[in-house]
Design an enzyme around this catalytic site. Structure first.
Site, PDB file in Angstrom:
ATOM      1  N   SER A   1       7.552   3.832  -1.124  1.00  0.00           N
ATOM      2  CA  SER A   1       6.653   4.414  -0.123  1.00  0.00           C
ATOM      3  C   SER A   1       7.470   5.051   0.997  1.00  0.00           C
ATOM      4  O   SER A   1       7.034   5.996   1.646  1.00  0.00           O
ATOM      5  CB  SER A   1       5.746   3.327   0.457  1.00  0.00           C
ATOM      6  OG  SER A   1       5.090   2.656  -0.600  1.00  0.00           O
ATOM      7  N   ARG A   2       8.681   4.542   1.227  1.00  0.00           N
ATOM      8  CA  ARG A   2       9.511   5.073   2.324  1.00  0.00           C
ATOM      9  C   ARG A   2      10.107   6.441   1.991  1.00  0.00           C
ATOM     10  O   ARG A   2      10.634   7.103   2.887  1.00  0.00           O
ATOM     11  CB  ARG A   2      10.630   4.086   2.676  1.00  0.00           C
ATOM     12  CG  ARG A   2      10.118   2.845   3.389  1.00  0.00           C
ATOM     13  CD  ARG A   2      11.246   2.000   3.954  1.00  0.00           C
ATOM     14  NE  ARG A   2      10.758   0.956   4.831  1.00  0.00           N
ATOM     15  CZ  ARG A   2      10.595  -0.323   4.489  1.00  0.00           C
ATOM     16  NH1 ARG A   2      10.881  -0.723   3.269  1.00  0.00           N
ATOM     17  NH2 ARG A   2      10.129  -1.202   5.351  1.00  0.00           N
TER      18      ARG A   2
ATOM     19  N   GLY B   1       5.193   3.935  -9.208  1.00  0.00           N
ATOM     20  CA  GLY B   1       5.881   2.653  -9.416  1.00  0.00           C
ATOM     21  C   GLY B   1       4.892   1.495  -9.308  1.00  0.00           C
ATOM     22  O   GLY B   1       4.869   0.601 -10.159  1.00  0.00           O
ATOM     23  N   HIS B   2       4.045   1.525  -8.264  1.00  0.00           N
ATOM     24  CA  HIS B   2       3.033   0.471  -8.121  1.00  0.00           C
ATOM     25  C   HIS B   2       2.074   0.493  -9.317  1.00  0.00           C
ATOM     26  O   HIS B   2       1.686  -0.561  -9.829  1.00  0.00           O
ATOM     27  CB  HIS B   2       2.197   0.687  -6.855  1.00  0.00           C
ATOM     28  CG  HIS B   2       2.959   0.534  -5.571  1.00  0.00           C
ATOM     29  ND1 HIS B   2       3.232   1.594  -4.752  1.00  0.00           N
ATOM     30  CD2 HIS B   2       3.490  -0.562  -4.976  1.00  0.00           C
ATOM     31  CE1 HIS B   2       3.899   1.156  -3.683  1.00  0.00           C
ATOM     32  NE2 HIS B   2       4.071  -0.137  -3.796  1.00  0.00           N
TER      33      HIS B   2
ATOM     34  N   GLN C   1      11.303  -4.336 -10.008  1.00  0.00           N
ATOM     35  CA  GLN C   1      12.727  -4.634 -10.073  1.00  0.00           C
ATOM     36  C   GLN C   1      13.521  -3.902  -8.985  1.00  0.00           C
ATOM     37  O   GLN C   1      14.658  -4.263  -8.713  1.00  0.00           O
ATOM     38  CB  GLN C   1      13.239  -4.200 -11.443  1.00  0.00           C
ATOM     39  CG  GLN C   1      14.376  -5.023 -11.945  1.00  0.00           C
ATOM     40  CD  GLN C   1      14.594  -4.798 -13.416  1.00  0.00           C
ATOM     41  OE1 GLN C   1      14.765  -3.673 -13.861  1.00  0.00           O
ATOM     42  NE2 GLN C   1      14.580  -5.855 -14.184  1.00  0.00           N
TER      43      GLN C   1
ATOM     44  N   GLY D   1       0.797  -1.216   0.000  1.00  0.00           N
ATOM     45  CA  GLY D   1       0.000   0.000   0.000  1.00  0.00           C
ATOM     46  C   GLY D   1       0.832   1.270   0.000  1.00  0.00           C
ATOM     47  O   GLY D   1       2.016   1.254  -0.280  1.00  0.00           O
TER      48      GLY D   1
END
Ligand code: PAF
Length: 282
Positions: free
Chosen positions: A188-189, A27-28, A150, A22
């Protein structure tokens, strides 16, 4: 979830899964688009959103990992995703406890070779958590195709190995890393990177660029020399600390003594308190 996928399969639809934790970003979404491409218009795309506690060590950021299911669902609706599968901890790990004596969950999937290097050194139980949850997601969603990024190259390699070793009837697709304009790999970080830390974080990109440039100058360089140069560059940033840099064969993850074209470079860097990873083929 299984009943739904079985129905889709009976109706002749291919099913794609994009496993995520989530707090989605571009990218997701690129993985979601890849899944759609693979299963076609008549196929079904499921995105799982689950921050998996078993892949975090006690001192890691499980509790503060960013979560926003409402925002994620809105983004996925726009992408035409068919189902968001967002199980609770209690559903994934009965009794809600994953390590304590009271747990009703005691079966794990462990990959024993590729998991030992790089991320596995700094995060010894991490891949056991990843392979276990991905195996569970495969059994729950029953996908024909699953798409991974990747950026987590070692993870993708381990999942491919697990699928092959345990005969999961799933085709694993690994899609390219999506980057910000300044080269930072989307994650996400990245949300944790405030002020100048965001600028310093581009040092991962710069370190890979420096390795590419060094290889252009001479066709073969010792890994030891490239590692030393990478460390120097990373540590030129005041808040960056190199966790590891490795040069290895992409299929086996076996480290190489001499780096030449085709070798893969991976690194993990702590910027402030945020641990970032990246990798690329040289
Ligand atoms: O890459 C991730 O986001 C996670 O490791 C995954 C594959 C969703 C398993 O929790």
């Amino acid at each position: 979830m299984q009943r739904l996928t079985k129905k889709w399969h009976r109706d002749g639809a291919h099913v794609g899964l994009v496993p995520t934790m989530g707090y989605l970003h571009e990218g997701h979404l690129s993985l979601v688009r890849e899944a759609r491409k693979r299963v076609g218009k008549k196929g079904k795309v499921t995105v799982s959103i689950y921050v998996n506690p078993t892949q975090f060590a006690p001192a890691e950021d499980f509790s503060k990992y960013p979560r926003d299911l409402k925002r994620d669902c809105a983004m996925l609706r726009k992408e035409g995703v068919d189902v968001v599968f967002a199980p609770t901890d209690g559903e994934m790990y009965p009794a809600g406890s994953t390590g304590g004596e009271a747990t009703l969950f005691s079966t794990y999937v462990v990959e024993e070779k590729l998991s030992k290097a790089m991320e596995g050194v700094s995060r010894p139980a991490h891949f056991r958590g990843v392979t276990t949850v991905v195996a569970k997601l495969f059994n729950l969603v029953l996908p024909d195709v699953a798409v991974f990024g990747q950026k987590d190259f070692q993870q993708a390699t381990i999942i491919r190995r697990m699928v092959r070793d345990l005969n999961f009837p799933v085709r694993v697709i690994v899609a390219p890393t999506v980057r910000e304009a300044d080269g930072l790999a989307m994650s996400s970080r990245n949300k944790y990177l405030e002020g100048d830390l965001r600028r310093q974080a581009t040092v991962l990109r710069r370190a890979m660029d420096a390795a590419h440039a060094a290889l252009k100058r001479s066709k073969k360089i010792s890994a030891a020399r490239l590692k030393a140069d990478t460390r120097k560059l990373i540590e030129s940033e005041p808040d960056a600390r190199l966790d590891y840099v490795e040069f290895f064969e992409p299929e086996t993850l076996a480290p190489v003594a001499d780096v030449s074209t085709g070798v893969r470079m991976a690194l993990a860097v702590v910027v402030g308190k945020t641990r970032l990873i990246d990798n690329e083929t040289l």
